[in-house]
Design an enzyme around this catalytic site. Sequence first.
Site, mmCIF file in Angstrom:
data_model
loop_
_atom_site.group_PDB
_atom_site.id
_atom_site.type_symbol
_atom_site.label_atom_id
_atom_site.label_comp_id
_atom_site.label_asym_id
_atom_site.label_seq_id
_atom_site.Cartn_x
_atom_site.Cartn_y
_atom_site.Cartn_z
ATOM 1 N N ALA A 14 -13.959 57.680 -4.671
ATOM 2 C CA ALA A 14 -13.926 59.071 -5.143
ATOM 3 C C ALA A 14 -15.208 59.846 -4.856
ATOM 4 C CB ALA A 14 -13.600 59.109 -6.634
ATOM 5 N N ARG A 16 -15.909 61.130 -2.038
ATOM 6 C CA ARG A 16 -15.627 62.204 -1.070
ATOM 7 C C ARG A 16 -14.133 62.221 -0.750
ATOM 8 N NH1 ARG A 16 -18.123 59.091 4.283
ATOM 9 N NH2 ARG A 16 -16.113 58.163 4.868
ATOM 10 N N TYR A 154 -4.827 48.403 9.866
ATOM 11 C CA TYR A 154 -4.629 49.474 8.872
ATOM 12 C C TYR A 154 -3.134 49.677 8.580
ATOM 13 C CZ TYR A 154 -5.387 54.247 6.970
ATOM 14 O OH TYR A 154 -5.441 55.374 6.185
ATOM 15 N N LYS A 158 -1.410 49.261 4.981
ATOM 16 C CA LYS A 158 -0.748 50.399 4.338
ATOM 17 C C LYS A 158 0.736 50.119 4.078
ATOM 18 C CE LYS A 158 -4.166 53.248 3.760
ATOM 19 N NZ LYS A 158 -4.769 53.275 2.396
#
Length: 253
Positions: A14, A16, A154, A158
Amino acid sequence: MSESPARVAVVTGAARGIGAATAVRLAADGFAVAVLDLDEASTAGTVQAIEAAGGRALAVGADVGDAGQVQAAVDRVAAELGPPVVLVNNAGVTRDNLLFKMTDADWDLVMTVHLRGSFLMTRACQKHMVDAGWGRIVNLSSTSALGNRGQANYATAKAGLQGFTKTLAIELGRFGVTANAIAPGFIQTEMTKATAERIGRNWEEYVAERAAAIPVARAGVPEDIAHTVSFFVSEGAGFVSGQVVYVAGGPRT
Ligand SMILES: NC(=O)c1ccc[n+]([C@@H]2O[C@H](COP(=O)([O-])OP(=O)(O)OC[C@H]3O[C@@H](n4cnc5c(N)ncnc54)[C@H](O)[C@@H]3O)[C@@H](O)[C@H]2O)c1
């Protein structure tokens, strides 16, 4: 009549980007927010934005892939803000490469942050949700879960998070806890800026090109995702669980 204390939300990653916008949004929605990132000092901007708007925030430094740091962080949140009953597993990294060039370290880091990190954070927080008989878990998936060139690690992580989400929904539903996933498309953040840089593209041109392929004809911004998180954690969304919402300006861009 005294006001009941604010429910507590933890947002990982959190400092950015999407995590920061989500932390700010949840604070505006009335949650006390633990702003968690690798380096506690990096969360100062998000904490200040929340406090400036009259909200309550706690800066927390932890690596979500480290079981000891996660437990210590969640214990600290419970002691200083209150029991965390909302968890947004947002912390993320990319280590993109075509499969034949992808290193063991590229694979392991991406699995560790997204999958192990979400597992460790959820395991540590669920106890507080079960005790409260109420909870909300939101995991950050991605349109990459559908497959994306250069992202074997990734995309796998995901997609894995979608299975994790559905299983949490099944196991925790009876305790008043929902679990849902958001799969963002192209969102303008440091993560996508780094991608543009890596492939040698000018950022503005890259954004314009991506936007041209998106049905709503614009690139996403962190607030688009924060808005969807806000819906999932809201009181009225208690019958929505185990879902994956693609927030991509279209079905899969
Ligand atoms: N930006 C996009 O287009 C996009 C699209 C789909 C999904 N996502 C997902 O949304 C989430 C947020 O993405 P973003 O674009 O804001 O990324 P970002 O790189 O701007 O921010 C990610 C944050 O996570 C933190 N982080 C990384 N590893 C950590 C760890 N081990 N422990 C704690 N914090 C850690 C970083 O320090 C950083 O502050 C990620 O899970 C990302 O995979 C982003």
